[in-house]
Design a protein around this motif. Structure first.
Motif, PDB file in Angstrom:
ATOM      1  N   ILE A 168       0.848  -1.196   0.000  1.00  0.00           N
ATOM      2  CA  ILE A 168       0.000   0.000   0.000  1.00  0.00           C
ATOM      3  C   ILE A 168       0.883   1.245   0.000  1.00  0.00           C
ATOM      4  O   ILE A 168       1.808   1.369   0.800  1.00  0.00           O
ATOM      5  CB  ILE A 168      -0.945  -0.012   1.216  1.00  0.00           C
ATOM      6  N   GLY A 169       0.580   2.163  -0.895  1.00  0.00           N
ATOM      7  CA  GLY A 169       1.394   3.350  -1.074  1.00  0.00           C
ATOM      8  C   GLY A 169       2.324   3.237  -2.260  1.00  0.00           C
ATOM      9  O   GLY A 169       2.701   4.236  -2.867  1.00  0.00           O
ATOM     10  N   LEU A 170       2.695   2.000  -2.599  1.00  0.00           N
ATOM     11  CA  LEU A 170       3.529   1.740  -3.778  1.00  0.00           C
ATOM     12  C   LEU A 170       2.722   1.102  -4.898  1.00  0.00           C
ATOM     13  O   LEU A 170       2.881   1.442  -6.070  1.00  0.00           O
ATOM     14  CB  LEU A 170       4.695   0.822  -3.416  1.00  0.00           C
ATOM     15  N   VAL A 171       1.878   0.145  -4.546  1.00  0.00           N
ATOM     16  CA  VAL A 171       1.079  -0.575  -5.539  1.00  0.00           C
ATOM     17  C   VAL A 171      -0.111   0.295  -5.932  1.00  0.00           C
ATOM     18  O   VAL A 171      -1.082   0.425  -5.183  1.00  0.00           O
ATOM     19  CB  VAL A 171       0.603  -1.932  -4.980  1.00  0.00           C
ATOM     20  N   ILE A 172      -0.018   0.880  -7.105  1.00  0.00           N
ATOM     21  CA  ILE A 172      -1.107   1.738  -7.583  1.00  0.00           C
ATOM     22  C   ILE A 172      -1.846   1.121  -8.773  1.00  0.00           C
ATOM     23  O   ILE A 172      -2.824   1.688  -9.254  1.00  0.00           O
ATOM     24  CB  ILE A 172      -0.595   3.145  -7.956  1.00  0.00           C
ATOM     25  N   LYS A 173      -1.384  -0.057  -9.237  1.00  0.00           N
ATOM     26  CA  LYS A 173      -2.094  -0.806 -10.282  1.00  0.00           C
ATOM     27  C   LYS A 173      -2.331  -2.234  -9.784  1.00  0.00           C
ATOM     28  O   LYS A 173      -1.848  -3.214 -10.370  1.00  0.00           O
ATOM     29  CB  LYS A 173      -1.277  -0.826 -11.576  1.00  0.00           C
ATOM     30  N   PRO A 174      -3.085  -2.384  -8.678  1.00  0.00           N
ATOM     31  CA  PRO A 174      -3.260  -3.729  -8.127  1.00  0.00           C
ATOM     32  C   PRO A 174      -4.223  -4.582  -8.942  1.00  0.00           C
ATOM     33  O   PRO A 174      -5.167  -4.070  -9.557  1.00  0.00           O
ATOM     34  CB  PRO A 174      -3.835  -3.455  -6.737  1.00  0.00           C
ATOM     35  N   LEU A 175      -3.973  -5.891  -8.923  1.00  0.00           N
ATOM     36  CA  LEU A 175      -4.941  -6.867  -9.409  1.00  0.00           C
ATOM     37  C   LEU A 175      -5.696  -7.374  -8.196  1.00  0.00           C
ATOM     38  O   LEU A 175      -5.073  -7.852  -7.239  1.00  0.00           O
ATOM     39  CB  LEU A 175      -4.238  -8.043 -10.083  1.00  0.00           C
ATOM     40  N   VAL A 176      -7.014  -7.277  -8.220  1.00  0.00           N
ATOM     41  CA  VAL A 176      -7.823  -7.757  -7.104  1.00  0.00           C
ATOM     42  C   VAL A 176      -8.769  -8.842  -7.591  1.00  0.00           C
ATOM     43  O   VAL A 176      -9.179  -8.851  -8.757  1.00  0.00           O
ATOM     44  CB  VAL A 176      -8.613  -6.615  -6.438  1.00  0.00           C
ATOM     45  N   THR A 177      -9.098  -9.750  -6.695  1.00  0.00           N
ATOM     46  CA  THR A 177     -10.088 -10.777  -7.006  1.00  0.00           C
ATOM     47  C   THR A 177     -11.427 -10.354  -6.426  1.00  0.00           C
ATOM     48  O   THR A 177     -11.493  -9.770  -5.347  1.00  0.00           O
ATOM     49  CB  THR A 177      -9.677 -12.133  -6.407  1.00  0.00           C
ATOM     50  N   ALA A 178     -12.490 -10.659  -7.147  1.00  0.00           N
ATOM     51  CA  ALA A 178     -13.832 -10.292  -6.688  1.00  0.00           C
ATOM     52  C   ALA A 178     -14.820 -11.372  -7.102  1.00  0.00           C
ATOM     53  O   ALA A 178     -14.728 -11.935  -8.206  1.00  0.00           O
ATOM     54  CB  ALA A 178     -14.246  -8.942  -7.256  1.00  0.00           C
ATOM     55  N   ARG A 194      -2.133   4.982  -1.194  1.00  0.00           N
ATOM     56  CA  ARG A 194      -2.895   4.867   0.060  1.00  0.00           C
ATOM     57  C   ARG A 194      -4.363   5.220  -0.077  1.00  0.00           C
ATOM     58  O   ARG A 194      -5.069   5.407   0.924  1.00  0.00           O
ATOM     59  CB  ARG A 194      -2.254   5.703   1.164  1.00  0.00           C
ATOM     60  N   GLU A 195      -4.880   5.319  -1.313  1.00  0.00           N
ATOM     61  CA  GLU A 195      -6.295   5.593  -1.504  1.00  0.00           C
ATOM     62  C   GLU A 195      -7.124   4.442  -0.938  1.00  0.00           C
ATOM     63  O   GLU A 195      -6.856   3.287  -1.209  1.00  0.00           O
ATOM     64  CB  GLU A 195      -6.604   5.776  -2.996  1.00  0.00           C
ATOM     65  N   VAL A 215      -8.027  -2.556   2.327  1.00  0.00           N
ATOM     66  CA  VAL A 215      -8.480  -1.570   1.345  1.00  0.00           C
ATOM     67  C   VAL A 215      -9.986  -1.710   1.182  1.00  0.00           C
ATOM     68  O   VAL A 215     -10.492  -2.814   0.930  1.00  0.00           O
ATOM     69  CB  VAL A 215      -7.787  -1.778  -0.022  1.00  0.00           C
ATOM     70  N   ASP A 216     -10.720  -0.626   1.358  1.00  0.00           N
ATOM     71  CA  ASP A 216     -12.170  -0.609   1.173  1.00  0.00           C
ATOM     72  C   ASP A 216     -12.474  -0.056  -0.210  1.00  0.00           C
ATOM     73  O   ASP A 216     -12.222   1.118  -0.502  1.00  0.00           O
ATOM     74  CB  ASP A 216     -12.827   0.260   2.250  1.00  0.00           C
ATOM     75  N   LEU A 217     -13.014  -0.910  -1.070  1.00  0.00           N
ATOM     76  CA  LEU A 217     -13.263  -0.524  -2.464  1.00  0.00           C
ATOM     77  C   LEU A 217     -14.742  -0.284  -2.748  1.00  0.00           C
ATOM     78  O   LEU A 217     -15.147  -0.127  -3.911  1.00  0.00           O
ATOM     79  CB  LEU A 217     -12.722  -1.606  -3.398  1.00  0.00           C
ATOM     80  N   THR A 218     -15.543  -0.254  -1.700  1.00  0.00           N
ATOM     81  CA  THR A 218     -16.978  -0.073  -1.867  1.00  0.00           C
ATOM     82  C   THR A 218     -17.304   1.208  -2.626  1.00  0.00           C
ATOM     83  O   THR A 218     -16.798   2.285  -2.305  1.00  0.00           O
ATOM     84  CB  THR A 218     -17.669  -0.034  -0.490  1.00  0.00           C
ATOM     85  N   GLY A 219     -18.150   1.063  -3.642  1.00  0.00           N
ATOM     86  CA  GLY A 219     -18.613   2.211  -4.407  1.00  0.00           C
ATOM     87  C   GLY A 219     -17.813   2.501  -5.661  1.00  0.00           C
ATOM     88  O   GLY A 219     -18.238   3.315  -6.488  1.00  0.00           O
ATOM     89  N   MET A 220     -16.651   1.863  -5.827  1.00  0.00           N
ATOM     90  CA  MET A 220     -15.877   2.068  -7.040  1.00  0.00           C
ATOM     91  C   MET A 220     -16.598   1.445  -8.234  1.00  0.00           C
ATOM     92  O   MET A 220     -17.157   0.350  -8.133  1.00  0.00           O
ATOM     93  CB  MET A 220     -14.483   1.448  -6.930  1.00  0.00           C
ATOM     94  N   VAL A 221     -16.580   2.129  -9.345  1.00  0.00           N
ATOM     95  CA  VAL A 221     -17.141   1.604 -10.588  1.00  0.00           C
ATOM     96  C   VAL A 221     -16.011   1.471 -11.598  1.00  0.00           C
ATOM     97  O   VAL A 221     -15.256   2.423 -11.823  1.00  0.00           O
ATOM     98  CB  VAL A 221     -18.248   2.516 -11.137  1.00  0.00           C
TER      99      VAL A 221
END
Length: 396
Positions: A168-178, A194-195, A215-221
C-alpha cells in the motif's frame, strides 16, 4: 475474439534472450538494488514502512520493469526460458530484505497474470504504467466483507474490500479478485497512493515494512476494460498452485542470508572449531541446499513442462512444504548457535528470523502437502522417474 498478450507474443519471431535485451547491466543493477535494500532494512523495519530510497530505486534501477518482456521495455524475467533468472532475482532480493522480496514477487505475479489472461491492450496499459514507475501486485485475501462485483449501467460496481494487501502506497495498479454471478473475476485497478487504505491493523511480529493493510473498495465503478480474463482464471491450474515456487524463492534468500550471517558470527567469535557448532553449520547448509533443489525443480517444471499440470502442482506443493520445514529448522538452529545476540535488535539475525517466521505463514500448508501425497500415491511411476530429476534439471 479476445487475443491475450501471451498469444500475440507467441506469433512474433526473433525475440532476443535476456542477455541481448539487457546486456551485462541487469546483474549489476540487481546487486546494487539488493545492497541498498539490505542497507536500509533495519531502518525500514524500525519505522514499519518501505524506505523512500528503496521506493525510488525500484524505478531508477529498472527493478519494476525487469519482469516485462523485452518488447515492452523489460528484461524478460517472466519469460519461461528465463525462469532461473527470475528465481535468482527473487532469492537475491529476499536475502536483502524479505519485505521487499514479497513486494517484488507480487509485482512479478501480477505481470504474469495480465500477460497470460489479459488482452494485448490491457497488458500494454499495465506495461506503460510500470514503465512510468507504477508498481502492481495481487490482492486476493478477503475479510469479513469480501469484495463483490455486480453489473450496473455504467460499468461494474465494487462492494467490499481486501485484507492483507501488501505494498500500500507503492502498488497503484493492483490486481484484485472479486466474486460475481459468473464466478471469481480478476480486476485491474488504478489507485492513488494509500487511496481507500488502512494500515492500522498491520501489527505483525515480522514483515513490518511490507506496507500491508486493508483496502475498502466499496462504491468504485470500473469499466469492462478493467476485467482481466475469464471467470476462474485466477485459480486456473497449474499456474495458481504451481506459482508457489516464487514466494519459496524469496524464503530461500532469507534462509541463505541467515546461514551466511551465522557463519560470519562464528568466525568472528573464533568458534568455528566447536564440534557442536560444526554440526549446526552443516545442518543449516544441508537444509538450505535441499530447499534450493526442490524450488529450482518446481520452477523449471512449471516454466518448461506446464502441460504436465498435475505434476507441476504436486512438485510445487512438495517444494512448499520442504521450504517451510528447512526454514524452521534453520531459524531454530541459528538461534541456538548464536545465542542471545540473535534476539536483540538491531541484529539482522533477529530481524530476518522475525520476517521469515511471519512470511512462512502461507495459506493451507497441510492441504498442499496432502495433495502432493495423493499425486505420489496415484502415480504409477517409481519415485526416481516421478519428478524428471535428470542432468538437465540440475545443470540448466
Amino acid at each position: 475474439m479476445r487475443t491475450s498478450f501471451a498469444e500475440a507474443l507467441q506469433r512474433q519471431e526473433g525475440a532476443p534472450d535476456l542477455s541481448r535485451a539487457t546486456g551485462a547491466s541487469w546483474p549489476s543493477r540487481l546487486t546494487s538494488f539488493a545492497d541498498l535494500c539490505e542497507d536500509k532494512a533495519a531502518e525500514a523495519d524500525e519505522h514499519s514502512r518501505v524506505h523512500s530510497d528503496i521506493a525510488a530505486a525500484l524505478s531508477t534501477l529498472g527493478i519494476l520493469t525487469a519482469p516485462l518482456p523485452w518488447q515492452a521495455g523489460g528484461a524478460g524475467l517472466a519469460e519461461a526460458s528465463n525462469w532461473s533468472k527470475l528465481l535468482d532475482a527473487l532469492r537475491t532480493i529476499g536475502a536483502a530484505d524479505l519485505s521487499i522480496g514479497r513486494l517484488f514477487e507480487g509485482h512479478a505475479n501480477a505481470i504474469d497474470l495480465v500477460r497470460r489472461y489479459g488482452t494485448d491492450s490491457q497488458f500494454q496499459t499495465l506495461a506503460h504504467a510500470i514503465g512510468n514507475g507504477a508498481m502492481t501486485g495481487v490482492w486476493g485475501a478477503d475479510g469479513k466483507n469480501p469484495l463483490q462485483l455486480s453489473k450496473v449501467s455504467d460499468g461494474w460496481l465494487l462492494q467490499g474490500g481486501k485484507i492483507l494487501a501488501s505494498g500500500i502506497g507503492l502498488v497503484i495498479k493492483p490486481l484484485v479478485t472479486a466474486g460475481s454471478e459468473e464466478g471469481q473475476r480478476l480486476i485491474m485497478l488504478t489507485l492513488e497512493p494509500r487511496e481507500r487504505a488502512d494500515l492500522s491493523s498491520w501489527t505483525p511480529l515480522g514483515m513490518q515494512s511490507s506496507a500491508t493493510g486493508s483496502v475498502d473498495l466499496t462504491g468504485m465503478v470500473v469499466s469492462e476494460a478493467c476485467l482481466i480474463g475469464k471467470p476462474g482464471d485466477f485459480t486456473r491450474q497449474p499456474y495458481f498452485s504451481g506459482g508457489a515456487w516464487r514466494f519459496c524463492a524469496v524464503h530461500l534468500g532469507g534462509m541463505q542470508r541467515l546461514v551466511d550471517l551465522y557463519r560470519e558470527q562464528l568466525l568472528l567469535r573464533r568458534r568455528g572449531d566447536d564440534p557442536y557448532q560444526l554440526q549446526r553449520v552443516v545442518a543449516c547448509v544441508a537444509a538450505a541446499g535441499t530447499a534450493a533443489f526442490w524450488i529450482r525443480a518446481a520452477a523449471r517444471q512449471l516454466a518448461l513442462r506446464s502441460t504436465e499440470a498435475e505434476k507441476s502442482v504436486a512438485l510445487s506443493n512438495v517444494a512448499r512444504g520442504i521450504t517451510e520445514r528447512a526454514a524452521l529448522d534453520i531459524m531454530e538452529t541459528v538461534q541456538r548457535g548464536s545465542g542471545l545476540p540473535s534476539f536483540i535488535r538491531p541484529s539482522p539475525l533477529e530481524r530476518i528470523v522475525r520476517d521469515l517466521g511471519t512470511y512462512l505463514r502461507q495459506p493451507m500448508p497441510d492441504l498442499a502437502m496432502a495433495d502432493a501425497a495423493r499425486f505420489a500415491l496415484a502415480n504409477a511411476a517409481p519415485i526416481k522417474d516421478m519428478w524428471n530429476f535428470d542432468e538437465d534439471q540440475l545443470l540448466s
